[in-house]
Design an enzyme around this catalytic site. Sequence first.
Site, short mmCIF file in Angstrom:
data_model
loop_
_atom_site.label_atom_id
_atom_site.label_comp_id
_atom_site.label_asym_id
_atom_site.label_seq_id
_atom_site.Cartn_x
_atom_site.Cartn_y
_atom_site.Cartn_z
N SER A 9 7.38 7.31 21.84
CA SER A 9 8.12 8.02 22.89
C SER A 9 9.18 9.05 22.72
O SER A 9 9.60 9.61 23.73
CB SER A 9 8.90 6.91 23.71
OG SER A 9 8.05 6.15 24.43
N LYS A 20 19.24 10.21 26.44
CA LYS A 20 18.45 9.66 27.23
C LYS A 20 19.07 8.33 27.95
O LYS A 20 19.94 7.88 27.74
CB LYS A 20 17.05 8.97 26.31
CG LYS A 20 15.74 8.26 27.32
CD LYS A 20 15.04 7.80 26.00
CE LYS A 20 13.61 7.15 26.66
NZ LYS A 20 12.69 6.71 25.83
N SER A 29 7.88 8.09 26.69
CA SER A 29 8.89 7.80 27.69
C SER A 29 10.21 8.82 27.81
O SER A 29 10.79 8.73 28.79
CB SER A 29 9.37 6.37 27.92
OG SER A 29 10.05 6.34 26.61
#
Lengths: 96, 490
Positions: free
Chosen positions: B177, B78, B153
């Site tokens: 997330s 990420k 997210s």
Amino acid sequence: MSLTLADVERIAALAHLELNAEEKELFGRQLAGILDYAQQLQAVDTTGVPATSHVNTQRSERADTLKPSLAIEEALANAPDRALEAGLFRVPRVIG
Amino acid sequence: MSAPATALETRDAIAAGRVSAVDACRDALARMHAVNGALNAFNLIDDERALASAERVDRQRAAGQALGPLAGVPVAVKDNMCVRGQRTTASSKTLDRFFPPYDATVVQKLETAGAVIVGKTNCDEFAFGSSNENSAYGPVHNPWDLDRTPGGSSGGAAAAVAAGCVPLSLGSDTGGSIRQPASFCGVVGVKPTYGRVSRYGLIAFASSLDQIGPFSRTVADSALALSVLAGADPADSTASTQPVPDYLAALTGDVRGVRIGVPRAFVSEGVDAPIRTAYDGMLDTLREAGATLVNIELPHAKFAIPAYYLVCTAEASSNLARYDAVKYGYRSPAAKDGSLRTMYLKSRAEGFGAEVKRRIMLGTYVLSAGYYDAFYLKAQQVRTLLRQDYERAFQSVDVIAMPTSPIPPFRLGEKTDDPLQMYLADIFTVSANLTGIPGISVTAGFDGGLPLGVQLLGRLFDEPTILRVADAYQRATSWHTRVPPAPARG
């Protein structure tokens, strides 16, 4: 609850955010809605309940010994403005 | 497309010489390039660096050197985790040109284990969001339906695994997330116990809530990843020194006698019917495998959302104060002609997106004089009550099961007008962050081609039990073997 324009401007100033008129109106409205929703916490009886700021209770200590750190060029590499020779970050005038 | 190779299969094939790390890497990169137009899951695909890592693994193998537990496995990270010398943006304009001078600890661990980092995945800006619609680089599209969100997210990291680009990716979870995008993308996602994995090099959102964890298609792959990522770290004082168990060895397939807590009241309202069906189905499957279902109550769970959004925004407002355009980050061109304060005001206003500004504003407000006690302190007290609810529950059960999301993957744009509506969808995930307990989401059904996830939550540092139950569930079902339809070329 409602937030006045003065409230929104005060918070924005604390947060160092410049907001335009539309954003002030939008965030004022949205924040008021969220805070209204958050008011339900007032119904919870928290008498004598300690706050949890952290679930981690371990103590982490180490000896205060010197180790190598970032080289100055690396530390300055992402700076928007810098004086490389002097090893300094450059910002708009602060004094005067 | 048949089910792609798992991390374990890839690792073993490379170690046995059946495939080279370079070939596995090329396959991953080709697939990433092919689908990224449609999915927008990657902010960065770093072919050169990935192939160099893969070549290193192949050279090691050829030289007869010992290979690490993830040797040659393509992994996506990420874009809120620092990779030295590789653009890391947190999906924000503020960090559009940021090249970290150091590796996050998890990145170091992946590389020491021989993993091949292939790129950085798209996410909500600074990890603020539940739909990956807040990114400065555009939304990520759900591989199961391109008109829908992948969740957030860590939407890009979940989508990358779901679309068969990589068998493993890393996300971060502050209020759900990892788990929620895992649910929306039909993959496994794990939020470890707070402190289980080092946060050094993770771009901070809420420091008492953030944790890094894996996405994968199988529970075994997540167990493998966790065994590499977990452990103490001198660079993170909140990383626990508790010994790391053998997570793969915990996957015995045996759940006889495991007591599963069912918080009936909490999960009875506001949950879409197909999700209730998937949830009840999972409970039945586990009961048939020998687990016992126990009704439990979590009386303060309904207050978790307001508590969470006061705590996390307060911490975020503090953590994002560092973006001042001095040492790194976007500096407004208008700064030249003004004061230092003008530089702060304009750079931050131009660098941050709307959701970031909104949360900073909310956090600043609840921490400000006159409001601190009523909001922030109150939320921290409710946090204590929530911890006590879960501690009490774990006296009579070993894991707690609940849906991951009350709603199936929603359409892009559906919830962007009303931030509060978006926040309410986190109802089942935020408690694990507030209390620090670990959680895993696994797919437990489909509705109209959309995956539906269910969560298992465990005691602090008891990842072995939740992994064992989740793995047993996967052995008894085949949801995790389904693959999304091929996305159109972008």
